[in-house]
Design a protein around this motif. Structure first.
Motif, PDB file in Angstrom:
ATOM      1  N   LEU A   1       0.836  -1.197   0.000  1.00  0.00           N
ATOM      2  CA  LEU A   1       0.000   0.000   0.000  1.00  0.00           C
ATOM      3  C   LEU A   1       0.876   1.254   0.000  1.00  0.00           C
ATOM      4  CD1 LEU A   1      -2.783   1.332   0.201  1.00  0.00           C
ATOM      5  CD2 LEU A   1      -2.660   1.049   2.680  1.00  0.00           C
ATOM      6  N   ILE A   2       1.960   1.206   0.749  1.00  0.00           N
ATOM      7  CA  ILE A   2       2.902   2.330   0.760  1.00  0.00           C
ATOM      8  C   ILE A   2       3.524   2.530  -0.622  1.00  0.00           C
ATOM      9  CG2 ILE A   2       5.103   3.133   1.706  1.00  0.00           C
ATOM     10  CD1 ILE A   2       4.371   1.587   4.281  1.00  0.00           C
ATOM     11  N   VAL A   3       3.953   1.448  -1.252  1.00  0.00           N
ATOM     12  CA  VAL A   3       4.583   1.536  -2.573  1.00  0.00           C
ATOM     13  C   VAL A   3       3.629   2.158  -3.586  1.00  0.00           C
ATOM     14  CG1 VAL A   3       5.522   0.187  -4.485  1.00  0.00           C
ATOM     15  CG2 VAL A   3       6.161  -0.386  -2.134  1.00  0.00           C
ATOM     16  N   ILE A   4       2.389   1.690  -3.599  1.00  0.00           N
ATOM     17  CA  ILE A   4       1.420   2.204  -4.567  1.00  0.00           C
ATOM     18  C   ILE A   4       1.087   3.663  -4.286  1.00  0.00           C
ATOM     19  CG2 ILE A   4      -0.929   1.904  -5.458  1.00  0.00           C
ATOM     20  CD1 ILE A   4      -0.644  -1.080  -4.909  1.00  0.00           C
ATOM     21  N   SER A   5       1.125   4.060  -3.020  1.00  0.00           N
ATOM     22  CA  SER A   5       0.829   5.461  -2.699  1.00  0.00           C
ATOM     23  C   SER A   5       1.854   6.398  -3.332  1.00  0.00           C
ATOM     24  CB  SER A   5       0.801   5.645  -1.176  1.00  0.00           C
ATOM     25  OG  SER A   5       2.101   5.585  -0.617  1.00  0.00           O
ATOM     26  N   PHE A   6       3.095   5.961  -3.482  1.00  0.00           N
ATOM     27  CA  PHE A   6       4.092   6.781  -4.166  1.00  0.00           C
ATOM     28  C   PHE A   6       3.719   6.969  -5.644  1.00  0.00           C
ATOM     29  CE2 PHE A   6       6.789   5.571  -0.549  1.00  0.00           C
ATOM     30  CZ  PHE A   6       7.405   6.782  -0.280  1.00  0.00           C
ATOM     31  N   PHE A   7       3.142   5.942  -6.249  1.00  0.00           N
ATOM     32  CA  PHE A   7       2.718   6.064  -7.644  1.00  0.00           C
ATOM     33  C   PHE A   7       1.551   7.040  -7.770  1.00  0.00           C
ATOM     34  CE2 PHE A   7       4.188   1.379  -7.927  1.00  0.00           C
ATOM     35  CZ  PHE A   7       5.501   1.788  -7.992  1.00  0.00           C
ATOM     36  N   PHE A   8       0.634   7.021  -6.804  1.00  0.00           N
ATOM     37  CA  PHE A   8      -0.446   8.001  -6.801  1.00  0.00           C
ATOM     38  C   PHE A   8       0.119   9.419  -6.721  1.00  0.00           C
ATOM     39  CE2 PHE A   8      -3.881   4.990  -4.925  1.00  0.00           C
ATOM     40  CZ  PHE A   8      -4.174   4.540  -6.201  1.00  0.00           C
ATOM     41  N   ALA A   9       1.110   9.597  -5.859  1.00  0.00           N
ATOM     42  CA  ALA A   9       1.717  10.922  -5.718  1.00  0.00           C
ATOM     43  C   ALA A   9       2.335  11.389  -7.032  1.00  0.00           C
ATOM     44  CB  ALA A   9       2.768  10.900  -4.611  1.00  0.00           C
ATOM     45  N   ARG A  10       2.968  10.462  -7.759  1.00  0.00           N
ATOM     46  CA  ARG A  10       3.537  10.831  -9.063  1.00  0.00           C
ATOM     47  C   ARG A  10       2.424  11.226 -10.031  1.00  0.00           C
ATOM     48  NH1 ARG A  10       7.907  10.272 -12.715  1.00  0.00           N
ATOM     49  NH2 ARG A  10       9.280   9.936 -10.960  1.00  0.00           N
TER      50      ARG A  10
ATOM     51  N   ALA B   1      -2.000   9.096   4.363  1.00  0.00           N
ATOM     52  CA  ALA B   1      -0.704   9.742   4.143  1.00  0.00           C
ATOM     53  C   ALA B   1      -0.276   9.648   2.687  1.00  0.00           C
ATOM     54  CB  ALA B   1       0.354   9.104   5.043  1.00  0.00           C
ATOM     55  N   GLY B   2      -0.293   8.449   2.123  1.00  0.00           N
ATOM     56  CA  GLY B   2       0.214   8.261   0.776  1.00  0.00           C
ATOM     57  C   GLY B   2      -0.751   8.656  -0.316  1.00  0.00           C
ATOM     58  N   GLY B   3      -2.058   8.447  -0.085  1.00  0.00           N
ATOM     59  CA  GLY B   3      -3.029   8.697  -1.138  1.00  0.00           C
ATOM     60  C   GLY B   3      -3.582  10.101  -1.161  1.00  0.00           C
ATOM     61  N   VAL B   4      -3.545  10.818  -0.043  1.00  0.00           N
ATOM     62  CA  VAL B   4      -4.185  12.133   0.023  1.00  0.00           C
ATOM     63  C   VAL B   4      -3.175  13.240   0.330  1.00  0.00           C
ATOM     64  CG1 VAL B   4      -5.943  13.517   1.183  1.00  0.00           C
ATOM     65  CG2 VAL B   4      -6.372  11.087   0.751  1.00  0.00           C
ATOM     66  N   PHE B   5      -2.452  13.116   1.451  1.00  0.00           N
ATOM     67  CA  PHE B   5      -1.698  14.264   1.948  1.00  0.00           C
ATOM     68  C   PHE B   5      -0.301  14.387   1.359  1.00  0.00           C
ATOM     69  CE2 PHE B   5      -4.991  13.655   5.135  1.00  0.00           C
ATOM     70  CZ  PHE B   5      -5.506  14.938   5.178  1.00  0.00           C
ATOM     71  N   LEU B   6       0.392  13.291   1.122  1.00  0.00           N
ATOM     72  CA  LEU B   6       1.730  13.407   0.539  1.00  0.00           C
ATOM     73  C   LEU B   6       1.696  14.056  -0.845  1.00  0.00           C
ATOM     74  CD1 LEU B   6       4.743  12.926   0.793  1.00  0.00           C
ATOM     75  CD2 LEU B   6       4.402  10.658  -0.192  1.00  0.00           C
TER      76      LEU B   6
ATOM     77  N   LYS C   1      11.973   5.894  -7.586  1.00  0.00           N
ATOM     78  CA  LYS C   1      12.970   5.186  -6.787  1.00  0.00           C
ATOM     79  C   LYS C   1      12.593   5.115  -5.307  1.00  0.00           C
ATOM     80  CE  LYS C   1      16.802   6.376  -9.877  1.00  0.00           C
ATOM     81  NZ  LYS C   1      18.127   7.053  -9.987  1.00  0.00           N
ATOM     82  N   SER C   2      11.943   6.158  -4.808  1.00  0.00           N
ATOM     83  CA  SER C   2      11.575   6.160  -3.390  1.00  0.00           C
ATOM     84  C   SER C   2      10.660   4.998  -3.039  1.00  0.00           C
ATOM     85  CB  SER C   2      10.895   7.481  -3.031  1.00  0.00           C
ATOM     86  OG  SER C   2      11.768   8.566  -3.198  1.00  0.00           O
ATOM     87  N   ALA C   3       9.778   4.646  -3.970  1.00  0.00           N
ATOM     88  CA  ALA C   3       8.841   3.542  -3.714  1.00  0.00           C
ATOM     89  C   ALA C   3       9.592   2.227  -3.545  1.00  0.00           C
ATOM     90  CB  ALA C   3       7.831   3.447  -4.856  1.00  0.00           C
ATOM     91  N   TRP C   4      10.497   1.948  -4.466  1.00  0.00           N
ATOM     92  CA  TRP C   4      11.204   0.666  -4.413  1.00  0.00           C
ATOM     93  C   TRP C   4      12.218   0.634  -3.274  1.00  0.00           C
ATOM     94  CZ3 TRP C   4       8.258  -2.199  -7.058  1.00  0.00           C
ATOM     95  CH2 TRP C   4       7.640  -1.737  -8.213  1.00  0.00           C
ATOM     96  N   ASP C   5      12.813   1.787  -2.968  1.00  0.00           N
ATOM     97  CA  ASP C   5      13.732   1.848  -1.833  1.00  0.00           C
ATOM     98  C   ASP C   5      12.983   1.589  -0.526  1.00  0.00           C
ATOM     99  OD1 ASP C   5      16.327   2.439  -0.625  1.00  0.00           O
ATOM    100  OD2 ASP C   5      15.374   4.259   0.115  1.00  0.00           O
ATOM    101  N   THR C   6      11.784   2.182  -0.401  1.00  0.00           N
ATOM    102  CA  THR C   6      10.977   1.963   0.804  1.00  0.00           C
ATOM    103  C   THR C   6      10.557   0.505   0.922  1.00  0.00           C
ATOM    104  OG1 THR C   6      10.155   4.239   0.701  1.00  0.00           O
ATOM    105  CG2 THR C   6       8.897   2.677   2.036  1.00  0.00           C
ATOM    106  N   LEU C   7      10.197  -0.096  -0.207  1.00  0.00           N
ATOM    107  CA  LEU C   7       9.841  -1.515  -0.200  1.00  0.00           C
ATOM    108  C   LEU C   7      10.985  -2.339   0.367  1.00  0.00           C
ATOM    109  CD1 LEU C   7       8.152  -4.021  -1.073  1.00  0.00           C
ATOM    110  CD2 LEU C   7       9.243  -3.815  -3.324  1.00  0.00           C
ATOM    111  N   ALA C   8      12.216  -2.020  -0.019  1.00  0.00           N
ATOM    112  CA  ALA C   8      13.373  -2.811   0.403  1.00  0.00           C
ATOM    113  C   ALA C   8      13.628  -2.686   1.901  1.00  0.00           C
ATOM    114  CB  ALA C   8      14.608  -2.390  -0.392  1.00  0.00           C
TER     115      ALA C   8
END
Length: 551
Positions: free
Chosen positions: A177-186, A234-239, A397-404
């Motif tokens: 869910l965190i990873v996908i939220s970065f894609f929403f932000a993009r 956090a990831g889907g709305v505010f970030l 990159k932030s999404a995949w780094d966070t996943l790791a």
């Protein structure tokens, strides 16, 4: 008289001074008014500090040499004497001193500290690796993802964990869910929707940075009851909104300009989000208070938390920032909205997709749709309609780094629980209390502090509750703490420690992954705000709960 006027050439700017985490410039730095020139002559386009007004034109002497940014041979080359010397290349590999300290922490625990008889050798070895990993994340001998991977490798090489156990957390729903939220932000940034929303925020609330922060905080407080997942909020709305606000003011992640606005908004929302969460019972809290559901109603939960939460939300802004006024920002934002024109098709698609995702997050429990599945559906729509492409996802990159790194810490923390380390620690607290004749208020303070600080060993609020809530509740009751007070205090604490570190909750990973805050600052400010929270809840809560008859 010459008929054409050129913009005044601007000298090369001095090297920017490092900007502290919590300092920033006025929001009037929005690039709202573009520079124009009627002259066909080329002139250098240098990186300039954003200005609220266009530069006044002036005449240029014919003898002035203009230098293009390109390396065309027809353009005069700069004076070699004035060319700055190339900056030294950064050292490759790990920083030796910081590496030695990080490894020394784990080695000292493993070989110098006597292992308790209740703890197995495997569990003690994993604790040593985990503490060494945490020390490295704070000291940063290597980037976060690289150091976390080395810690994971050490746990497998030493046969402390099997390969499947070490990588088991990579299938965790919250992490994805965190990873996908970065894609929403993009998507928000790419379509321009985030910039439009951010500009409206500035128009309505942008007379000071404090106004922006409070606007985000109040918005989260209203959304929290409907959207139970702090990670989704956090990831889907505010970030996305925060990133757009920051980029519009020239504050870029991973750059010296991050301190202009982005660092403050990210850290403020990071802390306030958990405080807002403490005022509304959600999945983590309702799991925690399930044992006392027959005595604690929703109204009582809200009334008990309302006054301490209000004080914390007001005070935290001033703890984090020296507020600066930006009186011209609303007017500049109004002009920028006029220049942006009507909303585009891709922006409407982004709006529709987010409305669908948020609706599923709100009603997902009733429909049997998990939050991560709702996020997956939203991302699939954006890919199918071309709002995002797969290259956009790969370049995040932030999404995949966070996943790791987050999956590594979640996996290690869950294995510490499975191997009995957490149970041993709770037993140590219980024995400590038994050795002293504490009054129940003193026991409440010690137990709450222990419950809070043990979260340094957890990468999941839900995992913390499942492992320790019942044990600590029993210790509270044995010490004579009133049952309702003990249950509610533990439930509130469960939300508040979500901002202790960058791995303490799903939303912590989201905000840290945005790149606006440095890891040492996360630990430092996380601890400082925790102390402030403890004082406010301890002082205000004591009188308020006495007034409500909670004890």
């Amino acid at each position: 008289m010459e008929s054409s006027a050129l913009p005044r050439p601007v000298a090369s700017p001095l090297p920017a001074r490092p900007i502290a985490l919590l300092r920033h410039r006025h929001l009037s730095a929005f690039r709202l008014l573009p520079l124009h020139s009627s002259s066909p002559i080329s002139y250098p386009r240098r990186a300039l500090s954003p200005l609220p007004l266009p530069l006044a034109p002036c005449r240029v002497k014919p003898s002035l040499q203009l230098v293009r940014a390109s390396s065309s041979p027809s353009i005069a080359a700069p004076n070699p004497e004035s060319t700055p010397a190339p900056s030294p290349q950064p050292a490759q590999g790990a920083k030796p001193v910081l590496l030695a300290i990080s490894l020394a922490v784990g080695l000292a625990v493993r070989f110098l500290v006597p292992r308790p008889v209740e703890v197995t050798p495997q569990a003690w070895q994993l604790l040593a690796i985990f503490l060494s990993t945490i020390a490295g994340l704070v000291l940063s001998p290597l980037p976060v993802g690289a150091w976390a991977f080395i810690g994971l490798t050490a746990s497998v090489i030493t046969k402390t964990l099997t390969f499947s156990a070490a990588f088991g957390a990579f299938t965790n729903e919250v992490i994805w869910l965190i990873v996908i939220s970065f894609f929403f932000a993009r998507g928000f940034v790419k379509t321009g929707l985030g910039d439009r929303i951010a500009t409206y925020f500035v128009k309505w609330l942008g007379k000071s940075t404090l106004g922006l922060s409070y606007g985000l905080t109040v918005s989260e407080a209203f959304i929290a009851p409907a959207m139970p997942s702090t990670t989704a909020r956090a990831g889907g709305v505010f970030l996305p909104i925060i990133k757009s606000l920051s980029l519009s003011s020239g504050s870029k992640p991973g750059d010296r300009s991050a301190g202009k606005l982005g660092s403050y908004l990210v850290m403020s929302q990071f802390q306030d989000g958990n405080t807002s969460a403490a005022n509304v019972p959600k999945k983590v809290s309702t799991d925690a208070i399930s044992l006392f559901i027959f005595t604690i109603t929703l109204n009582r939960y809200l009334s008990v938390s309302s006054l301490p939460v209000a004080h914390v939300l007001i005070d935290e802004q001033y703890d984090i920032l020296l507020v600066k006024d930006t009186p011209d920002a609303p007017a500049l934002a109004t002009k920028k909205l006029e220049q942006m024109g009507p909303i585009t098709t891709n922006e409407w698609v982004m709006v529709g997709t987010m409305v669908l995702a948020v609706s599923l997050w709100v009603f997902g429990d009733a429909l049997g749709i998990p939050s991560v599945v709702a996020a997956m559906l939203g991302l699939s729509i954006l890919l199918l309609l071309g709002v995002l492409n797969w290259d956009d996802c790969l370049s995040e990159k932030s999404a995949w780094d966070t996943l790791a790194w987050f999956a590594v810490l979640v996996g290690m923390a869950s294995q510490l629980t499975n191997l009995g380390i957490v149970t041993w620690m709770s037993n140590c607290v219980a024995k400590f209390l038994q050795s002293f004749s504490f009054s129940w208020p003193a026991a409440l303070s010690v137990l709450q502090a222990s419950y809070f600080l043990i979260h340094y060993l957890f990468a999941s609020q839900t995992g913390h509750v499942g492992a320790l809530y019942s044990a600590f509740l029993a210790m509270h009751l044995a010490a004579g703490v009133p049952g309702a007070l003990a249950a509610l205090a533990l439930a509130y604490n469960t939300n508040l420690f979500g901002s202790l570190t960058h791995y303490s909750s799903g939303q912590a990973a989201v905000y840290y992954g945005a790149g606006y805050i440095e890891l040492p600052d996360v630990f430092r400010l996380g601890f400082i705000v925790a102390v402030v929270n403890a004082l406010i809840w301890g002082v205000v809560g004591t009188f308020w709960w006495k007034f409500l008859g909670l004890y």
